[in-house]
Scaffold this active site. Sequence first.
Site, PDB file in Angstrom:
ATOM      1  N   GLU A 173      -2.616   8.446  -3.778  1.00  0.00           N
ATOM      2  CA  GLU A 173      -3.031   7.603  -4.890  1.00  0.00           C
ATOM      3  C   GLU A 173      -4.431   8.008  -5.321  1.00  0.00           C
ATOM      4  O   GLU A 173      -5.337   8.049  -4.478  1.00  0.00           O
ATOM      5  CB  GLU A 173      -3.022   6.133  -4.458  1.00  0.00           C
ATOM      6  CG  GLU A 173      -3.243   5.165  -5.592  1.00  0.00           C
ATOM      7  CD  GLU A 173      -3.077   3.708  -5.172  1.00  0.00           C
ATOM      8  OE1 GLU A 173      -4.061   2.956  -5.367  1.00  0.00           O
ATOM      9  OE2 GLU A 173      -2.010   3.336  -4.645  1.00  0.00           O
ATOM     10  N   ARG A 204       0.857  -1.178   0.000  1.00  0.00           N
ATOM     11  CA  ARG A 204       0.000   0.000   0.000  1.00  0.00           C
ATOM     12  C   ARG A 204       0.897   1.234   0.000  1.00  0.00           C
ATOM     13  O   ARG A 204       1.983   1.235   0.599  1.00  0.00           O
ATOM     14  CB  ARG A 204      -0.932   0.025   1.225  1.00  0.00           C
ATOM     15  CG  ARG A 204      -2.078  -0.981   1.178  1.00  0.00           C
ATOM     16  CD  ARG A 204      -3.090  -0.613   0.100  1.00  0.00           C
ATOM     17  NE  ARG A 204      -4.257  -1.476   0.097  1.00  0.00           N
ATOM     18  CZ  ARG A 204      -4.394  -2.566  -0.636  1.00  0.00           C
ATOM     19  NH1 ARG A 204      -3.394  -2.939  -1.419  1.00  0.00           N
ATOM     20  NH2 ARG A 204      -5.501  -3.276  -0.597  1.00  0.00           N
ATOM     21  N   HIS A 252      -1.652   0.739  -9.753  1.00  0.00           N
ATOM     22  CA  HIS A 252      -2.308  -0.206  -8.846  1.00  0.00           C
ATOM     23  C   HIS A 252      -3.015  -1.314  -9.638  1.00  0.00           C
ATOM     24  O   HIS A 252      -4.211  -1.557  -9.476  1.00  0.00           O
ATOM     25  CB  HIS A 252      -3.304   0.522  -7.939  1.00  0.00           C
ATOM     26  CG  HIS A 252      -3.552  -0.224  -6.658  1.00  0.00           C
ATOM     27  ND1 HIS A 252      -3.905   0.409  -5.481  1.00  0.00           N
ATOM     28  CD2 HIS A 252      -3.505  -1.551  -6.355  1.00  0.00           C
ATOM     29  CE1 HIS A 252      -4.068  -0.485  -4.521  1.00  0.00           C
ATOM     30  NE2 HIS A 252      -3.827  -1.689  -5.034  1.00  0.00           N
TER      31      HIS A 252
END
Length: 308
Positions: A252, A224, A271
Amino acid sequence: MKVWIAHQEGRELLGPQPAGVEVEICADAATLPSDPAEVRFWVPPFSAVGRAADLLAKLTGLRVVQLLSAGADKWAGQVPPGVQLCDASGVHDASVAEWVLGAVIGSLRRFPAFARAQQRHEWAPEAFTPAPELTGKRVLIVGAGSIGRAVEERLAPFEVTVTRVARTARPEQDVHGVGDLPGLLPAAEIVVLLVPLTEQTRGLVDGSFLAALPDGALLVNAARGPVVDTAALLTEVATGRIGAALDVTDPEPLPAGHPLWDLPNVLITPHVGGAVAGLLPRAYRLAGAQLRRFAAGEPLVNRVVDGY
């Protein structure tokens, strides 16, 4: 028993279900197919997290939330007492491990630089010094769970030396604890991050972590974004001393003007480590098995417990 799932194709992918199970499609939290108070088992879409709190308040009969993602950090504090939250641990092992292997090889062999040269129609091998190779590298896997094992299996043909790190040490499995990192980092030529985002792992990779890495090291973040201190990472990679391959960032999505985009020693993907064609079949096989366990009164797997 009423069940909501996120994808139409999930009906078949769930497999055979006990009598009395009614499956409905709820792909958007703004468009509900029926009375939410009757739902007992919910498989939310990936995008449901932002509106989960509002919808969960309406799902008064809910007993299980089965996620399609391996990470449950965005659901922390959202699920009310009495509702079991389960992640999709195991579903993403192969796809994320593939991404890690591809990102490592691509970064070491300078594929991004060659891609930019291709766009310029330049054939100039003399412009590139001999590239590092994966073969024989010392790899530190931070997050020795199922994805970590899948990564290690795929690295094996490259004759690497793997060191494993988890939240707590497991000496019988040759796994170090996080507290051992300061002594391990100076020898790590490649560091692969696979830990869940918790209060303990947030900012784990800070300036001191990065400074301890040897020259030429590669940091690979498939965990993450907030596991890494972005400012510290930018400071370190901007010197060219180390490189990074990032499938996740903080923030993000990464803003268009962020300086990380332009660094030649940083590979960024949006991602997509788990975004493969086989994702939904694997995810819904798990969800179907969970639904059958729940209907039979059996314990569920992959339960997210306090301290995740």
